[in-house]
Structures are given as structure tokens and as C-alpha cells.
Design an enzyme around this catalytic site. Structure first.
Site, PDB file in Angstrom:
ATOM      1  N   PHE A 131      -4.331   3.186  15.039  1.00  0.00           N
ATOM      2  CA  PHE A 131      -4.684   4.178  14.017  1.00  0.00           C
ATOM      3  C   PHE A 131      -5.890   3.633  13.258  1.00  0.00           C
ATOM      4  O   PHE A 131      -6.091   2.425  13.222  1.00  0.00           O
ATOM      5  CB  PHE A 131      -3.515   4.404  13.045  1.00  0.00           C
ATOM      6  CG  PHE A 131      -2.598   5.508  13.481  1.00  0.00           C
ATOM      7  CD1 PHE A 131      -1.759   5.343  14.574  1.00  0.00           C
ATOM      8  CD2 PHE A 131      -2.578   6.726  12.809  1.00  0.00           C
ATOM      9  CE1 PHE A 131      -0.924   6.356  14.990  1.00  0.00           C
ATOM     10  CE2 PHE A 131      -1.743   7.753  13.212  1.00  0.00           C
ATOM     11  CZ  PHE A 131      -0.918   7.571  14.305  1.00  0.00           C
ATOM     12  N   PRO A 179      -2.689 -11.923  10.245  1.00  0.00           N
ATOM     13  CA  PRO A 179      -3.025 -11.720  11.658  1.00  0.00           C
ATOM     14  C   PRO A 179      -3.226 -10.244  11.937  1.00  0.00           C
ATOM     15  O   PRO A 179      -2.564  -9.393  11.327  1.00  0.00           O
ATOM     16  CB  PRO A 179      -1.787 -12.247  12.393  1.00  0.00           C
ATOM     17  CG  PRO A 179      -0.686 -12.195  11.392  1.00  0.00           C
ATOM     18  CD  PRO A 179      -1.315 -12.391  10.045  1.00  0.00           C
ATOM     19  N   LYS A 208     -13.829   1.414  15.526  1.00  0.00           N
ATOM     20  CA  LYS A 208     -12.580   0.632  15.552  1.00  0.00           C
ATOM     21  C   LYS A 208     -11.970   0.626  16.950  1.00  0.00           C
ATOM     22  O   LYS A 208     -11.423  -0.367  17.401  1.00  0.00           O
ATOM     23  CB  LYS A 208     -11.582   1.211  14.550  1.00  0.00           C
ATOM     24  CG  LYS A 208     -11.196   0.208  13.475  1.00  0.00           C
ATOM     25  CD  LYS A 208     -10.331   0.807  12.403  1.00  0.00           C
ATOM     26  CE  LYS A 208     -10.792   0.297  11.045  1.00  0.00           C
ATOM     27  NZ  LYS A 208     -10.096   0.892   9.928  1.00  0.00           N
ATOM     28  N   ASN A 244       0.853  -1.197   0.000  1.00  0.00           N
ATOM     29  CA  ASN A 244       0.000   0.000   0.000  1.00  0.00           C
ATOM     30  C   ASN A 244       0.883   1.239   0.000  1.00  0.00           C
ATOM     31  O   ASN A 244       2.114   1.144  -0.047  1.00  0.00           O
ATOM     32  CB  ASN A 244      -0.953  -0.034   1.204  1.00  0.00           C
ATOM     33  CG  ASN A 244      -0.195  -0.103   2.505  1.00  0.00           C
ATOM     34  OD1 ASN A 244       0.585   0.784   2.826  1.00  0.00           O
ATOM     35  ND2 ASN A 244      -0.382  -1.189   3.242  1.00  0.00           N
TER      36      ASN A 244
HETATM   37  O1  PMT Z   1       3.104   6.020   6.497  1.00  0.00           O
HETATM   38  P1  PMT Z   1       2.519   7.342   6.050  1.00  0.00           P
HETATM   39  O2  PMT Z   1       2.656   7.561   4.570  1.00  0.00           O
HETATM   40  O3  PMT Z   1       3.075   8.500   6.834  1.00  0.00           O
HETATM   41  O4  PMT Z   1       0.942   7.295   6.305  1.00  0.00           O
HETATM   42  C1  PMT Z   1       0.467   7.222   7.617  1.00  0.00           C
HETATM   43  C2  PMT Z   1      -0.733   6.267   7.719  1.00  0.00           C
HETATM   44  C3  PMT Z   1      -1.887   6.824   6.903  1.00  0.00           C
HETATM   45  C4  PMT Z   1      -0.351   4.871   7.209  1.00  0.00           C
HETATM   46  C5  PMT Z   1      -1.103   6.175   9.248  1.00  0.00           C
HETATM   47  O5  PMT Z   1      -1.449   7.442   9.709  1.00  0.00           O
HETATM   48  C6  PMT Z   1      -2.241   5.204   9.484  1.00  0.00           C
HETATM   49  O6  PMT Z   1      -3.421   5.504   9.352  1.00  0.00           O
HETATM   50  N1  PMT Z   1      -1.883   3.938   9.841  1.00  0.00           N
HETATM   51  C7  PMT Z   1      -2.854   2.839  10.037  1.00  0.00           C
HETATM   52  C8  PMT Z   1      -3.220   2.279   8.710  1.00  0.00           C
HETATM   53  C9  PMT Z   1      -4.187   1.101   8.816  1.00  0.00           C
HETATM   54  O7  PMT Z   1      -3.818   0.026   8.474  1.00  0.00           O
HETATM   55  O8  PMT Z   1      -5.360   1.364   9.402  1.00  0.00           O
HETATM   56  P2  PMT Z   1      -6.565   0.291   9.565  1.00  0.00           P
HETATM   57  O9  PMT Z   1      -7.742   1.148   9.865  1.00  0.00           O
HETATM   58  O10 PMT Z   1      -6.644  -0.611   8.411  1.00  0.00           O
HETATM   59  O11 PMT Z   1      -6.112  -0.542  10.812  1.00  0.00           O
HETATM   60  C10 PMT Z   1      -6.518  -0.246  12.138  1.00  0.00           C
HETATM   61  C11 PMT Z   1      -5.377  -0.483  13.116  1.00  0.00           C
HETATM   62  O12 PMT Z   1      -5.065  -1.883  13.185  1.00  0.00           O
HETATM   63  C12 PMT Z   1      -4.071   0.221  12.790  1.00  0.00           C
HETATM   64  O13 PMT Z   1      -3.516   0.640  13.999  1.00  0.00           O
HETATM   65  C13 PMT Z   1      -3.219  -0.875  12.159  1.00  0.00           C
HETATM   66  O14 PMT Z   1      -1.827  -0.659  12.371  1.00  0.00           O
HETATM   67  C14 PMT Z   1      -3.695  -2.088  12.908  1.00  0.00           C
HETATM   68  N2  PMT Z   1      -3.617  -3.340  12.141  1.00  0.00           N
HETATM   69  C15 PMT Z   1      -4.382  -3.504  11.025  1.00  0.00           C
HETATM   70  C16 PMT Z   1      -4.360  -4.713  10.358  1.00  0.00           C
HETATM   71  C17 PMT Z   1      -3.527  -5.751  10.827  1.00  0.00           C
HETATM   72  N3  PMT Z   1      -3.464  -6.900  10.198  1.00  0.00           N
HETATM   73  N4  PMT Z   1      -2.784  -5.551  11.922  1.00  0.00           N
HETATM   74  C18 PMT Z   1      -2.817  -4.376  12.590  1.00  0.00           C
HETATM   75  O15 PMT Z   1      -2.122  -4.214  13.591  1.00  0.00           O
END
Ligand code: PMT
Length: 413
Positions: free
Chosen positions: A327, A309, A341, A214
């Protein structure tokens, strides 16, 4: 309070005193700071001089007290900008509701507000006011604005007030303020705290030359690592492939795939105090990874994917889990979806940002965040990721400290 805990030798503290009854405690505070070895310069507002004389604080600090922005004699000796740069820490104690309002409004209408705006060092306020004034929404909003800008609030404490009422609004005792000053100057606000972060994207291999990934650049996560380090924390950063160097003093663990990121996190999370999941982890990976480059023999192809996971959910499920910050990357309604979330992932805080489109948080140098926790929410407006990370860390510190106080198993720092 032991001597080692309050060693301020060689440290320069600029003490601001504003006009409230607690100003009389400034005398004890100056004595305490001097006793701990600090060089103290005092700036008083005109209101403060109605409660305690400049002569008293001059005698205790050993330096003339500054009051006037336009005092030619003082400006010739050490101009106000020079004074703002001189300080290792600015402490305003007591800080009245009026002072907080003026600072929150960005006013520079006297020497003390001007110094607080001009300084590049950390500013802390020890609020002191009537409990009704502290509870007033205007003061609450001003406190929130100041917190978002990285200004620390120490107190107020609850208890009997000079006006005869009881409630929150008492200035913290001088000993406590000296202790906190020493802790920040010696260790940073997070001295002794272990922080584990994830950052960047993951790469899920399809064959030896292709992968699913991504747009995450890692900028947000690396900026957070730096902001935590600046607060004195011990920081470990588990990152997917990015084109960034780790901030000095931050331990970097580089990984490619989500499963490797999960292993790296689980190996390090035991004993860590704060976990922040900023990585954009791929939700799926190919079921099979071809050993050799896939040939383009057919007109179409499909790749079967399986769920990766959820690293964050794995950490929040741990029995002795750290304070967890997630995040949420959303393309719309960050507050509503972020809140969902936060609850579904069981995290203490979540920082929701928009991704995709012109305002997207991916790749760019700027971002904006909606930060949510149980019973609270704040918006951190669009700014460069370095400043944004500092503001977010400030929010995390406040919730983490409040959480430590509520949870007697982990004593407050
Ligand atoms: O890296 P940059 O270009 O500076 O951009 C920053 C960002 C947009 C990536 C950052 O600010 C951000 O939003 N990161 C989280 C991205 C994400 O995967 O969000 P999500 O809504 O899909 O996931 C929710 C949370 O679960 C996140 O904390 C993620 O790290 C975590 N997660 C998700 C899936 C997974 N398999 N394992 C996880 O730990």
C-alpha cells in the site's frame, strides 16, 4: 479432467448464452455441467437464438429456456429476481462485445443483463468475439470496468477464429469452463492459496504508558482478510492493536510494535502465495524505552528515534518470495508517488490511497485506491472498505494468475 475435480452435485448454475458463433458450444457446455451434477437453467438473448435453438438447450438442460423479461408464464413460475437468487453461479458463455458493453453500462434491457445486475452471486463471462473487437479500446475498457465490479473474465483464448482470422477472442472450451465452474463453487477462486496480510497501526513504546502510533483503524486490512477468505484462500492476518474482531476463519496474530510485526511476518511468510502489506507501520521507534513512566521534570524533552525495519521490503527481498502487494499512503499525487513506491519496494502491485484531509483512507469506513502494477493501472473509486476490498482482491487475483502463467515455476491455478 477427473470426476472429483468437476463435482458439481447440488450446485445451481445459471448459464447465459449471447449471440455469437461460439453459441453452438453452449450445447456442449450444458452437457458438461449436467454431467458434473449441476442443475442448469439457461437464459438466451434474442441474438443467441439465431445461432442455436432454445429447444436444443432445453433438451440438454431439462428445463425450458428463458428468453423474455416480460414473459408472464415464466414470471409466474419463477420470477426473474427469484431466478437471480436461485443461482450459485452465473456464467455467460459466450459473452459478446455487445453484451459486455451493455453490462458495463449497467443496462438491464433484457432478461440476461437484468439477472446479472440483480444477482448477488458471482458472475463470470467467457468472452468470444473477433480478435479486433476484443482488442478494441472500447472492449478493453468495458472488460476493465466489469473486472473492477467483481465480474470474472474467463478467457478468451488465442487461436484460429470462425471469421478466418487468428488472435485472442476464442471462447474457452466447454471442458475448461466446467472445470473452472467446479473450482470456484468448490473452493472459491483462491482455494488452496495461502495469503498473509498485515493490518492496523503499530505502537512504539516510549515508556510503560506512552507510545507513538498513527490513525490506522485496521478496517482496510480486516476487510481484505475477509475478501480473501470469501475467495477460498487460507488467510493469516498479522495486526497491530485495533478494535476489530477477525473475520471467521481468519487466523489473527496480534502484535504491538513494528519489530514484533516483522518477526510474526517472517515466521509465516515461507510457503505463502500472496503477501499484502496494509499495515501502517511506524517508520521510527524510540531508541530507548524507559522502564518507568517518564516524569515531567523539564520544560521540554526530546526522544531519539531509530528506523524500524521495512517489513514489506524484507519480504520482497526473499529468494522464494510470494506475490507481493504493498500500500502507499500519500497526502497528494497517489498515482505518481505510488508508482515510485512500487518500483523502490520491488512489489508486484501497489494500492495507493490518500491519507489525511477529508478524503483520507485512515479510520473512515470508505476509501478509494489507485492500483498500479507493471504496465497497468486502475482506479477503484470511493466506496465502503468491504466492497473496495472485494474489488482489490479481484484485481490481485487477475495479476496473480497472470503472473503464475508468466512464471512457469508456479503453475497457474
Ligand atoms: O487501517 P485503516 O484505518 O482502514 O486505514 C487504511 C490505511 C490508510 C492504513 C491503508 O489503506 C494504507 O494505506 N496502509 C499503508 C500505510 C503505510 O504505512 O503506507 P507507506 O506508504 O508508509 O508504506 C508503504 C508500504 O510499506 C505499505 O505497504 C506498508 O505496509 C509497508 N511498510 C512501511 C513501513 C515499514 N516499516 N514496513 C512496511 O512494511
Amino acid at each position: 479432467m477427473t470426476e472429483a475435480m468437476t463435482d458439481l452435485s447440488g450446485k445451481r448454475v445459471l448459464l447465459g448464452v449471447t449471440g455469437g458463433i461460439a453459441a453452438y458450444k453452449a450445447a456442449e457446455l450444458v452437457r458438461g455441467l449436467r454431467k458434473a451434477g449441476a442443475d442448469v437453467r439457461v437464459v438466451m438473448t434474442s441474438g443467441a437464438t439465431r445461432f442455436i435453438t432454445p429447444l436444443t438447450l432445453q433438451a440438454l438442460s431439462g428445463w425450458p429456456v428463458r428468453q423474455d423479461l416480460f414473459d408472464p408464464a415464466h414470471e409466474a413460475a419463477m420470477g426473474h429476481i427469484e431466478l437471480a437468487r436461485w443461482a450459485d453461479l452465473v456464467l455467460v458463455a459466450p459473452a459478446t462485445a455487445d453484451f459486455m458493453a451493455r453490462l458495463a453500462a449497467g443496462m438491464a434491457d433484457d432478461l440476461l443483463t437484468t439477472l446479472c445486475i440483480a444477482t448477488e452471486t458471482r458472475v463470470f463471462l467467457a468472452p468470444a468475439m473477433n480478435q479486433g473487437m476484443w482488442r478494441n479500446p472500447a472492449t478493453r475498457d468495458n472488460a476493465a470496468v466489469l473486472g473492477r465490479r467483481g465480474i470474472g473474465l474467463w478467457g478468451p483464448a488465442e487461436g484460429d477464429q470462425a471469421c478466418g482470422e487468428t488472435g485472442p477472442g476464442r471462447m474457452l472450451e466447454a471442458d475448461e469452463l466446467v472445470l473452472r465452474t467446479a473450482r470456484v463453487l468448490k473452493e472459491g477462486t483462491l482455494g488452496g492459496v495461502r495469503v498473509l496480510l498485515t493490518a492496523g497501526p503499530t505502537r512504539e513504546a516510549i515508556d510503560p504508558v506512552r507510545y507513538i502510533t498513527n490513525r490506522s483503524s485496521g478496517k482496510m486490512g480486516f476487510a481484505l482478510a475477509k475478501a480473501f477468505r470469501n475467495q477460498g484462500a487460507h488467510v493469516e492476518l498479522v495486526s497491530g492493536p485495533v478494535d476489530l474482531s477477525p473475520p471467521a476463519g481468519v487466523e489473527l496474530v496480534s502484535v504491538e510494535q513494528a519489530v514484533d510485526m516483522e518477526s510474526a511476518v517472517m515466521e509465516r511468510v515461507v510457503g505463502c502465495d500472496i503477501f499484502v502489506a496494509c499495515a501502517a507501520v511506524a517508520d521510527y521507534r524510540p531508541v530507548k524505552v524507559a522502564h518507568h513512566k517518564i516524569k515531567k521534570d523539564s520544560e521540554s524533552m526530546s526522544i531519539e528515534l531509530t528506523r524500524n525495519p521495512d517489513i514489506l521490503a524484507g519480504v520482497t527481498a526473499l529468494r522464494d518470495r510470494p506475490f507481493c502487494v504493498g500500500f502507499a499512503a500519500e497526502t497528494q499525487h497517489p498515482e505518481e508517488y505510488g508508482e515510485r513506491k512500487r518500483i523502490s519496494k520491488g512489489v508486484d502491485m501497489i494500492a495507493a490511497n490518500l491519507v489525511g484531509g477529508d478524503q483520507g483512507g485512515f479510520e473512515r469506513d470508505e476509501n478509494a485506491l489507485t492500483v498500479l502494477w507493471e504496465g497497468g493501472c486502475t482506479f477503484l473509486p470511493m466506496s465502503d472498505k468491504g466492497r473496495l476490498a472485494e474489488a482489490l482482491v479481484q484485481q490481485i487475483v487477475e495479476r496473480y494468475e497472470a503472473n503464475s502463467i508468466e512464471d512457469p515455476r508456479s503453475p497457474p491455478r
